[in-house]
Design an enzyme around this catalytic site. Structure first.
Site, PDB file in Angstrom:
ATOM      1  N   HIS A   1      -5.555  -2.841   0.832  1.00 31.13           N
ATOM      2  CA  HIS A   1      -5.728  -1.498   0.277  1.00 31.13           C
ATOM      3  C   HIS A   1      -6.332  -1.577  -1.121  1.00 31.13           C
ATOM      4  CE1 HIS A   1      -2.744  -0.263   3.324  1.00 31.13           C
ATOM      5  NE2 HIS A   1      -1.921  -1.176   2.834  1.00 31.13           N
TER       6      HIS A   1
ATOM      7  N   ARG B   1      -6.401   5.985  10.481  1.00 28.56           N
ATOM      8  CA  ARG B   1      -5.022   5.522  10.570  1.00 28.56           C
ATOM      9  C   ARG B   1      -4.101   6.708  10.801  1.00 28.56           C
ATOM     10  NH1 ARG B   1      -1.422   2.641   5.841  1.00 28.56           N
ATOM     11  NH2 ARG B   1      -0.442   1.033   7.101  1.00 28.56           N
TER      12      ARG B   1
ATOM     13  N   ASP C   1      -2.360  -7.511   3.332  1.00 29.37           N
ATOM     14  CA  ASP C   1      -1.646  -6.298   2.902  1.00 29.37           C
ATOM     15  C   ASP C   1      -1.627  -6.158   1.376  1.00 29.37           C
ATOM     16  OD1 ASP C   1      -0.418  -3.835   3.355  1.00 29.37           O
ATOM     17  OD2 ASP C   1       1.582  -4.686   3.086  1.00 29.37           O
TER      18      ASP C   1
END
Ligand code: 0GY
Length: 308
Positions: A35, A126, A259
């Protein structure tokens, strides 16, 4: 990591000095789940967010990519930005073709905007069902979005808690696209790998060849933790049987990601270099590492360059 926003109390910042992985990654390795957060001064966090993170910019992500020996990223829209995809899209532009994106969109998004996002490198949306992260989106809205993005050749990434899979099963199995499940469906790793919850998850992949999953987030799932990372005991050893089982049965439908910057961790912040090394525990041969880190993500996110 200062910001014009005040971080959620207890927030753990990403690791500022990750180690160099010992694992020699295959050429072209993809971090398929990461992210960007803000920076908040440039890309404000969404008013409806459930947490306020530290900033984690695209340039910081790319510095980590280069440090770890990774070639490409898949930047997944984080819930702290809601359906404002500007920070993620900016990262795709800055990557100069080395990143693809997964967006969060609402039903009222125009076809023109979807086309624009496609041109910038978005290849999926998502759908998030984790209650601590998002408010409920009606399923008919999600179905509508899935139908529209299917026409672009995009896929749906889903994030949910393992206990919710029975309730979500019919919705997932009716989706008209590839469906990518985050973090192996978040198994409770204190249960046996052959227990009812993970058996149901494996059944979903077995019975539906359009379902993929990410062998990611040992640091989020583990109860045994990162102890003795380069010592005798294995790090995140309780997660290993779950990831190994999925890889063994579905080697062509698995992805891996760091992540980074690891939102909402409570007890420790992982060293991303050691997370890369954990891949060698899951995928023990160069052939399996090639599929997990290169061939599979390339097929899904850069099919025009994929040779597999
Ligand atoms: C993850 C996990 C989490 C958060 C988000 O978008 C997000 O806010 O995905 C989490 O808190 O479990 O995949 O990054």
């Amino acid at each position: 990591m200062s910001s014009c926003f005040e971080k959620t109390p207890g927030w753990l910042d990403w690791h500022a000095g990750p180690s160099k992985p010992r694992l020699q990654l295959p050429a072209g390795a993809v971090d398929a789940h990461c992210h960007v957060f803000g920076p908040g001064a440039e890309f404000a966090y969404a008013p409806q967010r459930k947490y306020t993170p530290c900033d984690a910019s695209a340039d910081q992500l790319f510095a980590l990519r280069d440090h770890l020996g990774i070639s490409r990223n898949v930047v997944v829209q984080a819930t702290c930005h809601g359906a404002d995809n500007r920070a993620m899209l900016d990262a795709l532009v800055r990557s100069e073709g080395r990143a693809r994106g997964v967006a969060t969109v609402r039903r009222d998004i125009s076809d023109v905007e979807l086309q624009r996002m496609h041109a910038l490198g978005v290849r999926g949306v998502r759908f998030n069902f984790v209650r601590r992260l998002v408010d409920f989106t009606p399923k008919d809205e999600l179905v509508d979005i899935a139908r529209r993005i299917a026409q672009l050749g995009w896929h749906v990434v889903v994030y949910f808690e393992s206990a919710d899979l029975p309730e979500l099963w019919d919705f997932f199995t009716a989706l008209p696209t590839v469906v990518v499940i985050d973090h192996m469906g978040r198994p409770n790793v204190s249960q046996p790998v052959d227990g009812p919850e993970f058996t149901l998850f494996l059944r979903l992949l077995r019975e539906h060849s359009n379902v993929w999953t990410k062998l990611s987030c040992p640091e989020r799932l583990s109860l045994s933790g990162p102890a003795a990372l380069h010592g005798q005991a294995k790090p995140y050893r309780d997660v290993l049987p779950f990831a190994q089982r999925v890889l063994a049965e579905f080697p062509d439908r698995v992805l891996w990601g760091t992540d980074w910057p690891h939102p909402n961790l409570k007890d420790h912040m992982p060293d991303d270099g050691l997370l890369v090394d954990f891949v060698a525990q899951i995928a023990s041969t160069p052939e399996l590492q090639q599929r997990l880190l290169v061939d599979n993500p390339m097929r899904l996110y850069w099919p025009e360059e994929s040779t597999k």
